[in-house]
Design a protein around this motif. Structure first.
Motif, PDB file in Angstrom:
ATOM      1  N   ARG A  66       0.843  -1.207   0.000  1.00 30.76           N
ATOM      2  CA  ARG A  66       0.000   0.000   0.000  1.00 30.76           C
ATOM      3  C   ARG A  66       0.873   1.251   0.000  1.00 30.76           C
ATOM      4  O   ARG A  66       0.625   2.200  -0.759  1.00 30.76           O
ATOM      5  CB  ARG A  66      -0.922   0.021   1.215  1.00 30.76           C
ATOM      6  N   ALA A  67       1.928   1.245   0.817  1.00 35.85           N
ATOM      7  CA  ALA A  67       2.838   2.399   0.854  1.00 35.85           C
ATOM      8  C   ALA A  67       3.505   2.604  -0.504  1.00 35.85           C
ATOM      9  O   ALA A  67       3.654   3.739  -0.971  1.00 35.85           O
ATOM     10  CB  ALA A  67       3.892   2.200   1.944  1.00 35.85           C
ATOM     11  N   ALA A  68       3.906   1.519  -1.146  1.00 37.27           N
ATOM     12  CA  ALA A  68       4.534   1.622  -2.462  1.00 37.27           C
ATOM     13  C   ALA A  68       3.561   2.188  -3.479  1.00 37.27           C
ATOM     14  O   ALA A  68       3.929   3.043  -4.296  1.00 37.27           O
ATOM     15  CB  ALA A  68       5.044   0.255  -2.915  1.00 37.27           C
ATOM     16  N   PHE A  69       2.339   1.732  -3.424  1.00 32.02           N
ATOM     17  CA  PHE A  69       1.344   2.216  -4.382  1.00 32.02           C
ATOM     18  C   PHE A  69       1.056   3.700  -4.170  1.00 32.02           C
ATOM     19  O   PHE A  69       0.851   4.438  -5.125  1.00 32.02           O
ATOM     20  CB  PHE A  69       0.052   1.405  -4.277  1.00 32.02           C
ATOM     21  N   GLU A  70       1.073   4.118  -2.918  1.00 31.67           N
ATOM     22  CA  GLU A  70       0.793   5.522  -2.610  1.00 31.67           C
ATOM     23  C   GLU A  70       2.029   6.398  -2.770  1.00 31.67           C
ATOM     24  O   GLU A  70       1.989   7.582  -2.470  1.00 31.67           O
ATOM     25  CB  GLU A  70       0.213   5.630  -1.196  1.00 31.67           C
ATOM     26  N   GLY A  71       3.136   5.791  -3.223  1.00 33.47           N
ATOM     27  CA  GLY A  71       4.333   6.580  -3.511  1.00 33.47           C
ATOM     28  C   GLY A  71       5.362   6.606  -2.409  1.00 33.47           C
ATOM     29  O   GLY A  71       6.376   7.285  -2.524  1.00 33.47           O
ATOM     30  N   GLY A  72       5.157   5.847  -1.343  1.00 36.37           N
ATOM     31  CA  GLY A  72       6.095   5.886  -0.234  1.00 36.37           C
ATOM     32  C   GLY A  72       6.975   4.660  -0.123  1.00 36.37           C
ATOM     33  O   GLY A  72       7.582   4.434   0.911  1.00 36.37           O
ATOM     34  N   GLY A  73       7.090   3.889  -1.167  1.00 37.69           N
ATOM     35  CA  GLY A  73       7.919   2.694  -1.097  1.00 37.69           C
ATOM     36  C   GLY A  73       8.376   2.277  -2.474  1.00 37.69           C
ATOM     37  O   GLY A  73       7.961   2.834  -3.477  1.00 37.69           O
TER      38      GLY A  73
ATOM     39  N   VAL B 237       5.775  -8.394  -5.738  1.00 39.15           N
ATOM     40  CA  VAL B 237       4.514  -8.977  -5.279  1.00 39.15           C
ATOM     41  C   VAL B 237       4.382 -10.397  -5.815  1.00 39.15           C
ATOM     42  O   VAL B 237       3.977 -11.320  -5.112  1.00 39.15           O
ATOM     43  CB  VAL B 237       3.312  -8.107  -5.698  1.00 39.15           C
ATOM     44  N   ARG B 238       4.757 -10.591  -7.082  1.00 41.85           N
ATOM     45  CA  ARG B 238       4.620 -11.903  -7.717  1.00 41.85           C
ATOM     46  C   ARG B 238       5.438 -12.973  -7.001  1.00 41.85           C
ATOM     47  O   ARG B 238       5.022 -14.114  -6.919  1.00 41.85           O
ATOM     48  CB  ARG B 238       5.036 -11.821  -9.179  1.00 41.85           C
ATOM     49  N   VAL B 239       6.593 -12.619  -6.464  1.00 42.06           N
ATOM     50  CA  VAL B 239       7.457 -13.632  -5.844  1.00 42.06           C
ATOM     51  C   VAL B 239       7.312 -13.682  -4.319  1.00 42.06           C
ATOM     52  O   VAL B 239       8.028 -14.429  -3.659  1.00 42.06           O
ATOM     53  CB  VAL B 239       8.940 -13.428  -6.234  1.00 42.06           C
ATOM     54  N   ALA B 240       6.389 -12.915  -3.782  1.00 47.28           N
ATOM     55  CA  ALA B 240       6.190 -12.912  -2.327  1.00 47.28           C
ATOM     56  C   ALA B 240       5.765 -14.298  -1.851  1.00 47.28           C
ATOM     57  O   ALA B 240       5.002 -14.996  -2.511  1.00 47.28           O
ATOM     58  CB  ALA B 240       5.123 -11.886  -1.939  1.00 47.28           C
ATOM     59  N   SER B 241       6.280 -14.685  -0.702  1.00 45.87           N
ATOM     60  CA  SER B 241       5.879 -15.963  -0.100  1.00 45.87           C
ATOM     61  C   SER B 241       5.762 -15.772   1.406  1.00 45.87           C
ATOM     62  O   SER B 241       6.409 -14.894   1.979  1.00 45.87           O
ATOM     63  CB  SER B 241       6.882 -17.070  -0.440  1.00 45.87           C
ATOM     64  N   PHE B 242       4.949 -16.608   2.003  1.00 45.06           N
ATOM     65  CA  PHE B 242       4.659 -16.481   3.426  1.00 45.06           C
ATOM     66  C   PHE B 242       4.675 -17.859   4.070  1.00 45.06           C
ATOM     67  O   PHE B 242       4.281 -18.844   3.434  1.00 45.06           O
ATOM     68  CB  PHE B 242       3.276 -15.836   3.639  1.00 45.06           C
ATOM     69  N   PRO B 243       5.078 -17.932   5.336  1.00 45.38           N
ATOM     70  CA  PRO B 243       5.044 -19.232   6.030  1.00 45.38           C
ATOM     71  C   PRO B 243       3.609 -19.729   6.169  1.00 45.38           C
ATOM     72  O   PRO B 243       2.671 -18.938   6.302  1.00 45.38           O
ATOM     73  CB  PRO B 243       5.630 -18.916   7.411  1.00 45.38           C
ATOM     74  N   LEU B 244       3.453 -21.049   6.144  1.00 47.96           N
ATOM     75  CA  LEU B 244       2.138 -21.660   6.358  1.00 47.96           C
ATOM     76  C   LEU B 244       2.023 -22.054   7.829  1.00 47.96           C
ATOM     77  O   LEU B 244       2.918 -22.695   8.374  1.00 47.96           O
ATOM     78  CB  LEU B 244       1.973 -22.884   5.467  1.00 47.96           C
ATOM     79  N   VAL B 245       0.911 -21.648   8.446  1.00 46.04           N
ATOM     80  CA  VAL B 245       0.696 -21.889   9.872  1.00 46.04           C
ATOM     81  C   VAL B 245      -0.764 -22.258  10.120  1.00 46.04           C
ATOM     82  O   VAL B 245      -1.627 -22.019   9.273  1.00 46.04           O
ATOM     83  CB  VAL B 245       1.053 -20.630  10.704  1.00 46.04           C
ATOM     84  N   LYS B 246      -1.020 -22.822  11.282  1.00 45.65           N
ATOM     85  CA  LYS B 246      -2.401 -23.058  11.698  1.00 45.65           C
ATOM     86  C   LYS B 246      -3.067 -21.715  11.954  1.00 45.65           C
ATOM     87  O   LYS B 246      -2.433 -20.767  12.397  1.00 45.65           O
ATOM     88  CB  LYS B 246      -2.442 -23.895  12.983  1.00 45.65           C
TER      89      LYS B 246
ATOM     90  N   ASP C   8      -1.412  -6.312 -10.236  1.00 38.19           N
ATOM     91  CA  ASP C   8      -2.022  -5.630 -11.372  1.00 38.19           C
ATOM     92  C   ASP C   8      -1.989  -4.112 -11.183  1.00 38.19           C
ATOM     93  O   ASP C   8      -1.662  -3.365 -12.115  1.00 38.19           O
ATOM     94  CB  ASP C   8      -3.473  -6.075 -11.565  1.00 38.19           C
ATOM     95  N   ALA C   9      -2.316  -3.656  -9.988  1.00 39.34           N
ATOM     96  CA  ALA C   9      -2.352  -2.214  -9.720  1.00 39.34           C
ATOM     97  C   ALA C   9      -0.956  -1.602  -9.806  1.00 39.34           C
ATOM     98  O   ALA C   9      -0.780  -0.525 -10.396  1.00 39.34           O
ATOM     99  CB  ALA C   9      -2.955  -1.953  -8.337  1.00 39.34           C
ATOM    100  N   LEU C  10       0.047  -2.278  -9.249  1.00 38.58           N
ATOM    101  CA  LEU C  10       1.414  -1.754  -9.314  1.00 38.58           C
ATOM    102  C   LEU C  10       1.936  -1.764 -10.752  1.00 38.58           C
ATOM    103  O   LEU C  10       2.640  -0.834 -11.178  1.00 38.58           O
ATOM    104  CB  LEU C  10       2.345  -2.549  -8.393  1.00 38.58           C
ATOM    105  N   ALA C  11       1.599  -2.796 -11.516  1.00 38.00           N
ATOM    106  CA  ALA C  11       2.020  -2.851 -12.916  1.00 38.00           C
ATOM    107  C   ALA C  11       1.364  -1.735 -13.718  1.00 38.00           C
ATOM    108  O   ALA C  11       2.009  -1.087 -14.547  1.00 38.00           O
ATOM    109  CB  ALA C  11       1.679  -4.217 -13.517  1.00 38.00           C
ATOM    110  N   ALA C  12       0.096  -1.483 -13.484  1.00 38.92           N
ATOM    111  CA  ALA C  12      -0.615  -0.415 -14.189  1.00 38.92           C
ATOM    112  C   ALA C  12      -0.019   0.947 -13.838  1.00 38.92           C
ATOM    113  O   ALA C  12       0.166   1.803 -14.722  1.00 38.92           O
ATOM    114  CB  ALA C  12      -2.101  -0.442 -13.854  1.00 38.92           C
ATOM    115  N   ARG C  13       0.308   1.135 -12.581  1.00 35.22           N
ATOM    116  CA  ARG C  13       0.922   2.406 -12.170  1.00 35.22           C
ATOM    117  C   ARG C  13       2.275   2.584 -12.842  1.00 35.22           C
ATOM    118  O   ARG C  13       2.606   3.651 -13.353  1.00 35.22           O
ATOM    119  CB  ARG C  13       1.073   2.467 -10.656  1.00 35.22           C
TER     120      ARG C  13
END
Length: 193
Positions: free
Chosen positions: A42-49, A56-65, A82-87
């Motif tokens: 969100r910060a990147a989209f709003e210009g702060g990152g 985003v495409r390569v992001a991964s997260f641990p799997l947990v209960k 999609d939104a970041l690519a369009a921007r």
């Protein structure tokens, strides 16, 4: 503050989770990891990152209960990508013109087509006979769809490629090569939307 207030052990109500939570034996994405990543997006989209669609495409997260339902998060990440690519596309069109953007997308598409012009079963490097890789026939099927999209304009969406999953086989295609080509194709699809 009274002594009763100090002894009150009830927790303050927490914010509602951003996605549905898994239950039972099903695992989901780690909630804090997803929330932190989406805040950065969100910060990147709003210009702060400086997060990009590729990040985003390569992001991964641990799997947990009791984590977030994977399909819901993946769908949201697709929308963020999609939104970041369009921007990014809009910024480049403003700075260099639409012709430069189209030319870049055309060049990327030609690189993909050149790679996929290799004979079936020989389009990517292979793993050793004792090592698992992506199943060759399944990857070749998706590769043929990519060629038809790029050459003939047959419909293909970024979501379809994001959802592509391949079974494993000994001596299969090298995962990193296939994934890189899928990512490049997604970039082209997003560029011409």
């Amino acid at each position: 503050m009274s002594s009763d207030d100090l002894l009150d052990t009830t927790e303050a109500p927490q914010a509602r989770p951003a996605f549905t939570l898994t239950s039972g034996r099903t695992r989901g994405y780690h909630r804090a990891a997803v929330d932190t990543f989406l805040a950065a997006a969100r910060a990147a989209f709003e210009g702060g990152g400086d997060l990009t669609a590729a990040d985003v495409r390569v992001a991964s997260f641990p799997l947990v209960k009791n984590g977030y339902v994977v399909a819901e998060v993946d769908a949201a990440l697709g929308r963020v990508e999609d939104a970041l690519a369009a921007r990014s596309r809009d910024q480049m069109v403003r700075s260099r013109g639409a012709g430069a953007w189209v030319e870049q997308a055309r060049d990327e598409a030609q690189v993909i087509l050149d790679h996929l012009a290799r004979p079936r079963r020989h389009r990517f490097g292979r793993t050793g006979v004792l090592t698992f890789g992506y199943r060759v026939d399944e990857v070749d099927h998706v590769a043929s769809r990519i060629v038809r999209y790029l050459r003939d304009g047959e419909p293909l969406t970024a979501e379809q490629l994001r959802g592509a999953a391949f079974r494993m086989q000994r001596g299969g295609y090298r995962e990193e090569q296939v994934d890189a080509l899928l990512d490049a194709t997604i970039d082209v699809i997003l560029a011409v939307r």
